[in-house]
Motif scaffolding. Sequence first.
Motif, PDB file in Angstrom:
ATOM      1  N   UNK A   1       0.845  -1.198   0.000  1.00  0.00           N
ATOM      2  CA  UNK A   1       0.000   0.000   0.000  1.00  0.00           C
ATOM      3  C   UNK A   1       0.875   1.240   0.000  1.00  0.00           C
ATOM      4  N   UNK A   2       0.572   2.152  -0.924  1.00  0.00           N
ATOM      5  CA  UNK A   2       1.325   3.379  -1.079  1.00  0.00           C
ATOM      6  C   UNK A   2       0.331   4.525  -1.192  1.00  0.00           C
ATOM      7  N   UNK A   3       0.570   5.610  -0.465  1.00  0.00           N
ATOM      8  CA  UNK A   3      -0.294   6.782  -0.519  1.00  0.00           C
ATOM      9  C   UNK A   3       0.577   8.010  -0.740  1.00  0.00           C
ATOM     10  N   UNK A   4       0.283   8.775  -1.769  1.00  0.00           N
ATOM     11  CA  UNK A   4       1.041   9.979  -2.107  1.00  0.00           C
ATOM     12  C   UNK A   4       2.538   9.723  -2.183  1.00  0.00           C
ATOM     13  N   UNK A   5       2.922   8.562  -2.692  1.00  0.00           N
ATOM     14  CA  UNK A   5       4.328   8.240  -2.858  1.00  0.00           C
ATOM     15  C   UNK A   5       4.996   7.654  -1.628  1.00  0.00           C
ATOM     16  N   UNK A   6       4.279   7.549  -0.516  1.00  0.00           N
ATOM     17  CA  UNK A   6       4.841   6.985   0.717  1.00  0.00           C
ATOM     18  C   UNK A   6       4.379   5.545   0.886  1.00  0.00           C
ATOM     19  N   UNK A   7       5.340   4.646   1.083  1.00  0.00           N
ATOM     20  CA  UNK A   7       5.029   3.237   1.296  1.00  0.00           C
ATOM     21  C   UNK A   7       4.539   3.059   2.738  1.00  0.00           C
ATOM     22  N   UNK A   8       3.345   2.497   2.892  1.00  0.00           N
ATOM     23  CA  UNK A   8       2.756   2.317   4.218  1.00  0.00           C
ATOM     24  C   UNK A   8       2.864   0.893   4.731  1.00  0.00           C
TER      25      UNK A   8
END
Length: 77
Positions: free
Chosen positions: A51-58
């Motif tokens: 899962x990635x949001x706005x380029x950040x890997x979560x």
Amino acid sequence: MLHRATPLTGASLAWRALSRHARVTRNRQITGLADASGITVTSADGRPLPLQVDGDYLGEVGEARFSVLPEALNVVA
């Protein structure tokens, strides 16, 4: 929903997104979800999804749920 991403599909979608007359959902690789209020995504083989949001890997998740908020973002051009 994009079914398959290829360089040709990407070019076609970019043109459709910027065109005043063409519609993105008329591409055969796209399924429009205009009536959907949300969607849940899981992998076909049961493995975790990255899962990635706005380029950040979560991290990895078992499922990802996305909701739709109509007219939640105003774009000024």
